[in-house]
Design a protein around this motif. Sequence first.
Motif, PDB file in Angstrom:
ATOM      1  N   ALA A 323      33.281  20.099  13.395  1.00 33.10           N
ATOM      2  CA  ALA A 323      32.024  20.666  12.906  1.00 33.10           C
ATOM      3  C   ALA A 323      32.016  20.669  11.382  1.00 33.10           C
ATOM      4  O   ALA A 323      33.064  20.601  10.736  1.00 33.10           O
ATOM      5  CB  ALA A 323      31.854  22.091  13.439  1.00 33.10           C
ATOM      6  N   GLY A 324      30.832  20.720  10.798  1.00 31.91           N
ATOM      7  CA  GLY A 324      30.733  20.790   9.348  1.00 31.91           C
ATOM      8  C   GLY A 324      29.857  19.714   8.758  1.00 31.91           C
ATOM      9  O   GLY A 324      29.050  19.084   9.444  1.00 31.91           O
ATOM     10  N   ILE A 325      30.030  19.493   7.458  1.00 29.79           N
ATOM     11  CA  ILE A 325      29.185  18.584   6.687  1.00 29.79           C
ATOM     12  C   ILE A 325      29.821  17.198   6.597  1.00 29.79           C
ATOM     13  O   ILE A 325      30.993  17.064   6.244  1.00 29.79           O
ATOM     14  CB  ILE A 325      28.950  19.133   5.271  1.00 29.79           C
ATOM     15  N   TYR A 326      29.034  16.160   6.906  1.00 29.21           N
ATOM     16  CA  TYR A 326      29.434  14.765   6.746  1.00 29.21           C
ATOM     17  C   TYR A 326      28.515  14.132   5.707  1.00 29.21           C
ATOM     18  O   TYR A 326      27.295  14.324   5.741  1.00 29.21           O
ATOM     19  CB  TYR A 326      29.328  14.010   8.079  1.00 29.21           C
ATOM     20  N   LYS A 327      29.099  13.358   4.810  1.00 25.94           N
ATOM     21  CA  LYS A 327      28.329  12.680   3.770  1.00 25.94           C
ATOM     22  C   LYS A 327      28.594  11.183   3.858  1.00 25.94           C
ATOM     23  O   LYS A 327      29.724  10.751   4.113  1.00 25.94           O
ATOM     24  CB  LYS A 327      28.723  13.182   2.377  1.00 25.94           C
ATOM     25  N   CYS A 328      27.547  10.395   3.614  1.00 21.50           N
ATOM     26  CA  CYS A 328      27.726   8.947   3.536  1.00 21.50           C
ATOM     27  C   CYS A 328      27.184   8.438   2.210  1.00 21.50           C
ATOM     28  O   CYS A 328      26.209   8.980   1.664  1.00 21.50           O
ATOM     29  CB  CYS A 328      27.068   8.230   4.710  1.00 21.50           C
ATOM     30  N   TYR A 329      27.843   7.410   1.686  1.00 19.22           N
ATOM     31  CA  TYR A 329      27.503   6.817   0.393  1.00 19.22           C
ATOM     32  C   TYR A 329      27.232   5.327   0.596  1.00 19.22           C
ATOM     33  O   TYR A 329      28.033   4.626   1.223  1.00 19.22           O
ATOM     34  CB  TYR A 329      28.643   6.994  -0.601  1.00 19.22           C
ATOM     35  N   VAL A 330      26.105   4.860   0.079  1.00 16.71           N
ATOM     36  CA  VAL A 330      25.767   3.436   0.090  1.00 16.71           C
ATOM     37  C   VAL A 330      25.681   2.970  -1.351  1.00 16.71           C
ATOM     38  O   VAL A 330      25.012   3.599  -2.175  1.00 16.71           O
ATOM     39  CB  VAL A 330      24.436   3.176   0.819  1.00 16.71           C
ATOM     40  N   ASP A 331      26.368   1.890  -1.668  1.00 11.61           N
ATOM     41  CA  ASP A 331      26.459   1.424  -3.060  1.00 11.61           C
ATOM     42  C   ASP A 331      26.980   2.542  -3.964  1.00 11.61           C
ATOM     43  O   ASP A 331      26.536   2.694  -5.108  1.00 11.61           O
ATOM     44  CB  ASP A 331      25.101   0.928  -3.566  1.00 11.61           C
ATOM     45  N   ARG A 332      27.889   3.366  -3.422  1.00 12.67           N
ATOM     46  CA  ARG A 332      28.552   4.455  -4.146  1.00 12.67           C
ATOM     47  C   ARG A 332      27.582   5.563  -4.556  1.00 12.67           C
ATOM     48  O   ARG A 332      27.868   6.351  -5.453  1.00 12.67           O
ATOM     49  CB  ARG A 332      29.309   3.910  -5.359  1.00 12.67           C
ATOM     50  N   VAL A 333      26.450   5.633  -3.904  1.00 14.67           N
ATOM     51  CA  VAL A 333      25.459   6.681  -4.160  1.00 14.67           C
ATOM     52  C   VAL A 333      25.286   7.507  -2.886  1.00 14.67           C
ATOM     53  O   VAL A 333      25.136   6.948  -1.790  1.00 14.67           O
ATOM     54  CB  VAL A 333      24.108   6.071  -4.588  1.00 14.67           C
ATOM     55  N   LEU A 334      25.303   8.831  -3.020  1.00 16.74           N
ATOM     56  CA  LEU A 334      25.112   9.709  -1.877  1.00 16.74           C
ATOM     57  C   LEU A 334      23.752   9.432  -1.243  1.00 16.74           C
ATOM     58  O   LEU A 334      22.716   9.519  -1.891  1.00 16.74           O
ATOM     59  CB  LEU A 334      25.202  11.172  -2.323  1.00 16.74           C
TER      60      LEU A 334
END
Length: 389
Positions: A323-334
């Motif tokens: 559980a919790g927060i997942y972050k994804c980055y495309v071209d090193r940008v959130l």
Amino acid sequence: MNEVPRAIFLVVIFLEMTSARNEKDITLSCPAHRPCTTALASYNPIPLKCEEKSENALISWQYLDVFQPHAQAVTFMQSNGSAPHNNWGASKALDLMSRSKLVSGDLQILSPRVQDTGVYTCLDGEKYLAYYEIDFQDAGHIYISHASLGQSVQPQTMVDLGEEGTVKVFTVWTDWQPCDRCRTLGERKKVGFCYAEVIKDSTQPDLVYEGPTPCGLLRSTSRQIPLNHTPELRIEMCNEPCNTTASVGERILSVVLDSYHTYLHADVSLKCPTSSIYRPVYWEHGNKSFTRLQQLTKTMSYVLDNTTGGGSLYIPILNKSDAGIYKCYVDRVLTGIFHVIIPDTQNTAVRQPYTATESVIIAISMLLFSLMLLSIIQVCRKISMRVVH
């Protein structure tokens, strides 16, 4: 998938910015003002440019199925919004139209499929402005190799075609993409596509009869081209002291936030917005980040999908720690923030005591009910006594 329907608590997307960034980062290596023949990955969106359009041009896009010997080009998109006519190939045109959109006359195929391989032409009225021969190769069966594990790419093969000569099947690679993260150990990837060329005499490999052609397009004229050579994804470790160039406004306006309410031991799949196999992408959960190397060496339970080169993260059999927060980055940008919520089923809610007002109301209601019940009993007794007498 056992995922419970998700609840979206906030979505903030700046469409013009995202569209422009997609077109800038995903470009085809095609000669200017000449027909373009290329291979692309299925299931990954791609823009096709229509150059030199006039200001009030009536743009139309046509498709020709190269696997149908007597097929005709069918119009499936028009800038005036007209639907395809009910003619030969209309079902195919409608299917393509449902997975495409026009942006200033340029075509964006949002989810191309292998069966969409063929010829795409852009017209201004009856004037041809662009011509593409595209082989959409199956990203669902992509071959993945990691340099850090000593894994090799697919070897070149030679196939005897008899009187037609010999065909050489090999991989043509894109350039390496930038490292997916900065100032720490990350990964970078490049995409390879199946190409083939026919040689008249196998003893003279330089005597090419038909130059390098994407395998799917060549297979439309020669069914003997082998099917076992698939598109490829090559990965290696990297460490770049890079600086992201996205402005603060872009960082905020292009972020998508999503909330997933699910259960313990369920499965969840998270899709990173604007990600594709042509762009660097990586995921974080708290202070943990995920790499393809961890997946290939089975040192993590999460799964980065192959089709989009890691654009989706699959979490099987959720534990409380997932559980919790997942972050994804495309071209090193959130680009995406996902909150996976697993309700605590162990703690049951305790009923709060009644207020003074609620207690008085309940007491009066019980008294009235008792009085009514006594009245009914007395009436029944009187009726019974009259019957006896």
